[in-house]
Design a protein around this motif. Structure first.
Motif, short mmCIF file in Angstrom:
data_model
loop_
_atom_site.label_atom_id
_atom_site.label_comp_id
_atom_site.label_asym_id
_atom_site.label_seq_id
_atom_site.Cartn_x
_atom_site.Cartn_y
_atom_site.Cartn_z
N ASN A 102 -3.06 3.45 -2.85
CA ASN A 102 -4.40 3.63 -3.36
C ASN A 102 -5.54 3.17 -2.42
OD1 ASN A 102 -4.14 1.20 -3.45
ND2 ASN A 102 -3.55 0.79 -5.36
N GLU A 105 -8.02 6.47 -2.19
CA GLU A 105 -7.97 6.63 -3.81
C GLU A 105 -9.24 5.19 -4.25
OE1 GLU A 105 -7.25 5.65 -8.56
OE2 GLU A 105 -5.77 6.61 -7.33
N ILE A 241 -7.00 12.12 -7.52
CA ILE A 241 -7.33 11.11 -7.92
C ILE A 241 -8.55 11.03 -8.63
CG2 ILE A 241 -9.28 9.71 -6.93
CD1 ILE A 241 -7.96 10.32 -3.61
N HIS A 304 -0.25 7.27 -10.86
CA HIS A 304 0.30 5.95 -9.87
C HIS A 304 1.18 6.13 -10.13
CE1 HIS A 304 2.34 5.55 -14.29
NE2 HIS A 304 2.60 4.75 -13.94
N TYR A 307 2.22 6.72 -6.17
CA TYR A 307 1.99 5.43 -4.54
C TYR A 307 3.11 4.42 -4.99
CZ TYR A 307 -2.86 7.43 -5.49
OH TYR A 307 -4.09 8.03 -5.82
#
Length: 326
Positions: A102, A105, A241, A304, A307
């Motif tokens: 992340n 992001e 994202i 999420h 990730y």
């Protein structure tokens, strides 16, 4: 030497190292993995050699290498790669294969306070914006048909394309679109934005300005459009994202259906059409703002999962150790 303890020594090779052939041979590798073959000349030329007993290609470039000395292509079952299209033997992970963190992001989300509003790019607040997120040279005649369907069936819709003012592909595309679109009003609803321009004087974010403006446009759009036949990976991640729906052409991508795999990973298979008819029906259904918001919220709550790299790393270790049993 450490494979018995399930420890793997990893060496990242700078392909611009002097005497690169001799250097790679001196490493006495068990496995050599090319992250991409075909995107630039040096790794392409290196792939004609045997540097290790096991040599692999993977998802940096979705095409087969076609090389005698590349033994395996590492992909994911989620990407639905078709084995007959590869000269390599497929190794298909159960996991995503790609290790996404992340940190990227976090970086692009830091741009948000500096983003420009729609009118700075010539976009009206009432426009329904479909952003073609790939490079302009990837727009094929199949995309022309999709653009025309959207503009014909979705009120207030526009197609947004990122381009460079001096790009020869712009001239080629416009020549083709003028033939494809017999309606000037529709053609005028295709808008081009040059992300290399200086929309904000003295922008100081220590990032490439075209990257900044590109993400500004993803942030402002209503939908993103996947390229074909190249498939999408990074641009689909970019859309996720910002909680944007990527209209997927993955059903037509035969070597690695990245968008399909990413939607499966976050548990939203309903955004994976399996034909042109299903894609067009999905576009019409998403005219419903309530349905669109439902999917955007699900993306926000579930992205999420992309990730979660621990099972991916573990599977890489297991597969590599298995290969080393030659």
């Amino acid at each position: 030497d450490n494979l018995g303890n399930e420890n793997i020594d990893s060496i990242f090779i700078d392909i611009h190292t002097s005497n690169i052939n001799e250097y790679i041979l001196s490493l006495d590798l068990d496995i050599l993995i090319y992250m991409a073959i075909g995107l630039e000349m040096l790794s392409y030329s290196l792939s004609f050699n045997r540097f290790a007993p096991i040599q692999c290609n993977t998802l940096g470039h979705i095409n087969t290498s076609g090389k005698e000395y590349i033994d395996y292509y590492i992909t994911s079952k989620l990407f639905q790669s078709e084995s007959e299209l590869f000269t390599e033997k497929l190794i298909q992970f159960d996991s995503l294969t790609l290790c996404c963190t992340n940190s990227y992001e976090t970086l692009v989300k830091s741009f948000t306070p500096h983003f420009l509003p729609r009118h700075a790019f010539g976009i009206n607040n009432t426009d329904i914006v479909y952003f073609y997120t790939a490079s302009i040279f990837k727009i094929t005649p199949d995309n022309d048909i999709l653009f025309k369907f959207i503009l014909t069936n979705i009120d207030n819709s526009i197609i947004l394309i990122n381009y460079n003012t001096n790009d020869i592909w712009y001239e080629k595309l416009m020549k083709r679109l003028k033939i494809q679109f017999d309606n000037d009003e529709l053609l005028q609803r295709i808008k081009f934005v040059d992300c290399t321009k200086e929309y904000i004087p003295n922008l100081n974010l220590d990032v490439n300005k075209s990257m900044f403006y590109y993400h500004n446009l993803v942030y402002l759009c209503d939908f993103a459009i996947e390229s074909f036949p190249f498939g999408s990976c990074l641009t689909t991640l970019d859309a996720l994202i910002w909680n944007k729906i990527k209209l997927s052409n993955s059903f037509r991508v035969v070597r690695a259906k990245f968008t399909t795999g990413l939607y499966e990973t976050i548990g939203i298979p309903g955004l994976n059409p399996k034909s042109c008819e299903e894609l067009y029906n999905l576009i019409l259904k998403l005219k419903s703002y309530k349905l669109r918001r439902k999917y955007e919220i699900r993306i926000k709550l579930n992205r999420h999962k992309i990730y979660n790299i621990e099972p991916i790393i573990k599977e890489w270790q297991t597969k590599l150790l298995s290969l080393c049993s030659y």
